[in-house]
Design a protein around this motif. Sequence first.
Motif, PDB file in Angstrom:
ATOM      1  N   TYR A 188     -10.601  20.367  39.087  1.00 28.27           N
ATOM      2  CA  TYR A 188     -11.165  19.090  38.662  1.00 28.27           C
ATOM      3  C   TYR A 188     -10.209  18.334  37.737  1.00 28.27           C
ATOM      4  CZ  TYR A 188     -15.681  20.586  40.561  1.00 28.27           C
ATOM      5  OH  TYR A 188     -16.705  20.997  41.383  1.00 28.27           O
ATOM      6  N   GLY A 189     -10.406  17.026  37.682  1.00 36.24           N
ATOM      7  CA  GLY A 189      -9.559  16.168  36.878  1.00 36.24           C
ATOM      8  C   GLY A 189      -8.643  15.298  37.718  1.00 36.24           C
ATOM      9  N   TRP A 190      -8.986  15.146  39.024  1.00 33.62           N
ATOM     10  CA  TRP A 190      -8.114  14.358  39.887  1.00 33.62           C
ATOM     11  C   TRP A 190      -8.267  12.864  39.610  1.00 33.62           C
ATOM     12  CZ3 TRP A 190     -12.162  17.202  42.449  1.00 33.62           C
ATOM     13  CH2 TRP A 190     -13.243  16.427  42.888  1.00 33.62           C
ATOM     14  N   GLN A 191      -7.272  12.131  40.073  1.00 26.62           N
ATOM     15  CA  GLN A 191      -7.289  10.672  39.992  1.00 26.62           C
ATOM     16  C   GLN A 191      -7.232  10.127  41.417  1.00 26.62           C
ATOM     17  OE1 GLN A 191      -4.017  10.443  37.063  1.00 26.62           O
ATOM     18  NE2 GLN A 191      -5.531   9.665  35.598  1.00 26.62           N
ATOM     19  N   VAL A 192      -6.377   9.138  41.681  1.00 24.54           N
ATOM     20  CA  VAL A 192      -6.377   8.497  42.988  1.00 24.54           C
ATOM     21  C   VAL A 192      -5.965   9.448  44.105  1.00 24.54           C
ATOM     22  CG1 VAL A 192      -4.006   7.639  42.842  1.00 24.54           C
ATOM     23  CG2 VAL A 192      -5.707   6.363  44.197  1.00 24.54           C
ATOM     24  N   GLU A 193      -5.262  10.523  43.759  1.00 18.31           N
ATOM     25  CA  GLU A 193      -4.812  11.466  44.792  1.00 18.31           C
ATOM     26  C   GLU A 193      -5.952  12.283  45.376  1.00 18.31           C
ATOM     27  OE1 GLU A 193      -5.070  13.944  41.123  1.00 18.31           O
ATOM     28  OE2 GLU A 193      -4.417  11.886  41.596  1.00 18.31           O
ATOM     29  N   GLY A 194      -7.078  12.333  44.686  1.00 19.74           N
ATOM     30  CA  GLY A 194      -8.237  13.047  45.193  1.00 19.74           C
ATOM     31  C   GLY A 194      -8.171  14.546  44.957  1.00 19.74           C
ATOM     32  N   PRO A 195      -9.132  15.291  45.492  1.00 23.56           N
ATOM     33  CA  PRO A 195      -9.226  16.737  45.218  1.00 23.56           C
ATOM     34  C   PRO A 195      -8.048  17.521  45.788  1.00 23.56           C
ATOM     35  CG  PRO A 195     -11.274  15.870  46.152  1.00 23.56           C
ATOM     36  CD  PRO A 195     -10.251  14.805  46.316  1.00 23.56           C
ATOM     37  N   ASP A 196      -7.716  18.604  45.103  1.00 23.62           N
ATOM     38  CA  ASP A 196      -6.778  19.600  45.617  1.00 23.62           C
ATOM     39  C   ASP A 196      -7.630  20.685  46.274  1.00 23.62           C
ATOM     40  OD1 ASP A 196      -5.104  21.826  45.977  1.00 23.62           O
ATOM     41  OD2 ASP A 196      -3.877  21.330  44.227  1.00 23.62           O
ATOM     42  N   TYR A 197      -7.751  20.628  47.599  1.00 22.48           N
ATOM     43  CA  TYR A 197      -8.675  21.521  48.297  1.00 22.48           C
ATOM     44  C   TYR A 197      -8.195  22.974  48.275  1.00 22.48           C
ATOM     45  CZ  TYR A 197     -11.048  17.310  49.786  1.00 22.48           C
ATOM     46  OH  TYR A 197     -11.740  16.134  49.790  1.00 22.48           O
ATOM     47  N   LYS A 198      -6.900  23.180  48.130  1.00 25.30           N
ATOM     48  CA  LYS A 198      -6.401  24.558  48.019  1.00 25.30           C
ATOM     49  C   LYS A 198      -6.933  25.199  46.735  1.00 25.30           C
ATOM     50  CE  LYS A 198      -2.190  27.361  47.915  1.00 25.30           C
ATOM     51  NZ  LYS A 198      -0.694  27.350  47.971  1.00 25.30           N
ATOM     52  N   LYS A 199      -6.869  24.453  45.629  1.00 25.14           N
ATOM     53  CA  LYS A 199      -7.412  24.973  44.377  1.00 25.14           C
ATOM     54  C   LYS A 199      -8.927  25.145  44.464  1.00 25.14           C
ATOM     55  CE  LYS A 199      -3.932  23.416  41.040  1.00 25.14           C
ATOM     56  NZ  LYS A 199      -3.673  22.552  39.850  1.00 25.14           N
ATOM     57  N   MET A 200      -9.583  24.206  45.112  1.00 28.39           N
ATOM     58  CA  MET A 200     -11.039  24.312  45.226  1.00 28.39           C
ATOM     59  C   MET A 200     -11.435  25.556  46.011  1.00 28.39           C
ATOM     60  SD  MET A 200     -12.279  20.345  45.686  1.00 28.39           S
ATOM     61  CE  MET A 200     -13.990  20.692  45.348  1.00 28.39           C
ATOM     62  N   GLY A 201     -10.619  25.949  46.958  1.00 24.59           N
ATOM     63  CA  GLY A 201     -10.874  27.166  47.726  1.00 24.59           C
ATOM     64  C   GLY A 201     -10.722  28.431  46.905  1.00 24.59           C
ATOM     65  N   GLN A 202     -10.077  28.323  45.710  1.00 24.52           N
ATOM     66  CA  GLN A 202      -9.894  29.464  44.832  1.00 24.52           C
ATOM     67  C   GLN A 202     -10.937  29.498  43.709  1.00 24.52           C
ATOM     68  OE1 GLN A 202      -5.860  28.705  43.579  1.00 24.52           O
ATOM     69  NE2 GLN A 202      -4.972  29.720  45.344  1.00 24.52           N
ATOM     70  N   ASN A 203     -11.898  28.564  43.748  1.00 26.13           N
ATOM     71  CA  ASN A 203     -12.937  28.553  42.719  1.00 26.13           C
ATOM     72  C   ASN A 203     -13.668  29.892  42.674  1.00 26.13           C
ATOM     73  OD1 ASN A 203     -12.581  26.025  41.658  1.00 26.13           O
ATOM     74  ND2 ASN A 203     -14.182  25.051  42.870  1.00 26.13           N
ATOM     75  N   PRO A 204     -14.142  30.294  41.479  1.00 23.19           N
ATOM     76  CA  PRO A 204     -14.930  31.532  41.416  1.00 23.19           C
ATOM     77  C   PRO A 204     -16.197  31.415  42.239  1.00 23.19           C
ATOM     78  CG  PRO A 204     -14.978  30.331  39.322  1.00 23.19           C
ATOM     79  CD  PRO A 204     -13.951  29.677  40.164  1.00 23.19           C
ATOM     80  N   THR A 205     -16.610  32.557  42.798  1.00 18.73           N
ATOM     81  CA  THR A 205     -17.777  32.605  43.669  1.00 18.73           C
ATOM     82  C   THR A 205     -18.988  33.222  42.997  1.00 18.73           C
ATOM     83  OG1 THR A 205     -17.137  34.770  44.544  1.00 18.73           O
ATOM     84  CG2 THR A 205     -16.277  32.834  45.690  1.00 18.73           C
ATOM     85  N   GLY A 206     -18.821  33.761  41.796  1.00 18.64           N
ATOM     86  CA  GLY A 206     -19.920  34.410  41.089  1.00 18.64           C
ATOM     87  C   GLY A 206     -19.518  34.739  39.670  1.00 18.64           C
ATOM     88  N   LEU A 207     -20.085  35.796  39.133  1.00 17.27           N
ATOM     89  CA  LEU A 207     -19.864  36.127  37.723  1.00 17.27           C
ATOM     90  C   LEU A 207     -18.543  36.832  37.450  1.00 17.27           C
ATOM     91  CD1 LEU A 207     -23.383  37.474  36.660  1.00 17.27           C
ATOM     92  CD2 LEU A 207     -22.422  35.178  36.348  1.00 17.27           C
ATOM     93  N   PHE A 208     -17.924  37.421  38.450  1.00 20.31           N
ATOM     94  CA  PHE A 208     -16.835  38.354  38.191  1.00 20.31           C
ATOM     95  C   PHE A 208     -15.460  37.876  38.614  1.00 20.31           C
ATOM     96  CE2 PHE A 208     -20.760  40.732  39.262  1.00 20.31           C
ATOM     97  CZ  PHE A 208     -21.105  41.091  37.967  1.00 20.31           C
ATOM     98  N   ASP A 209     -15.383  36.948  39.568  1.00 21.21           N
ATOM     99  CA  ASP A 209     -14.051  36.515  40.013  1.00 21.21           C
ATOM    100  C   ASP A 209     -13.625  35.225  39.327  1.00 21.21           C
ATOM    101  OD1 ASP A 209     -15.847  34.820  41.268  1.00 21.21           O
ATOM    102  OD2 ASP A 209     -14.761  34.829  43.189  1.00 21.21           O
TER     103      ASP A 209
END
Length: 314
Positions: free
Chosen positions: A293-314
């Motif tokens: 998060y924190g993008w501007q006109v370039e929009g989301p970085d989907y590679k980073k979004m794919g690395q978001n945590p999925t629960g409490l431990f990752d």
Amino acid sequence: MTTHSASYKDSNAGSPPGLPSESLRSRNLSALSRTQAELQRLDLGSHVQALDAWGYTVIKGVLDASLIERAKAAICRRIEATQGICPDLATATEEDFKGQSYQPYLLYDDPVFVDILMQDAPLALITHLLGESARLSSIGCHFKGPGGDPLLLHSDNGNGMPAPFPAYAQVANINYALTPYSRAAGALAMVPGSHHLARHPTPLEAQLHGDKANKQAISMDIDPGDAVIWHGNTWHGSFRRETPGIRMNLAVYFSRQYIAPQEHHPEADRDQLVAQYASHPRLARILGGKQPYGWQVEGPDYKKMGQNPTGLFD
């Protein structure tokens, strides 16, 4: 060692479209397995139990004498820059330095702060509390001379977080003693078990001085190099210093990836520091390098979004 299985099931409800729930479970359980293996390798089982029961734990002798002296010297240089002079740490009076001054954003002042940030045992407990995606929120020193006011009891769920708090930690803290801690010397204060209350203390409950001081607050009487780690819900503060000299610490505060950090690390500064410490591959994530998060006109970085945590431990 607790696995928080009920919370785990809740944390995977509602998988994002296109990403099977089994994939989320697999990633999260793999992270849990790695976290438990590290806790076992470092023999931290009793500390995990203390965190769960009391909301804090103390690891003795994390920092050796060299790290302690390097950190104290670096903080004194900061004090000289901000206050004009660094008082004598053993003999300072109220006339020399009264009360507390918080010195923030120390990470780039000296390499010693990266060396302390990446200490294995405290970082393993932070991972237990916040997951592998935990990031640094702030790193600073509470530089405390005689007199002044105590730091009132509070939880670290700041920035307007309302009660009731979740049972699992949103933030967590490591407090390294760089000088001896005792009640008279202005030590860190903790209220055992207060993380279970899931709320902030009331103004009356927050007191640490005089007749109205919270009698459940205990003093962390520890030695230089010891580390206190606590769950973000746990009530804590610090007593007023009643003796000559300076109480010096290093407070290293962490948050889950989705919590706004207290300190901002410019990308160029962060990347340069990460390059200098290639032997610490986790440093980039700790400094927010995988925050999408924190993008501007370039929009989301989907590679980073794919690395978001999925629960409490990752």
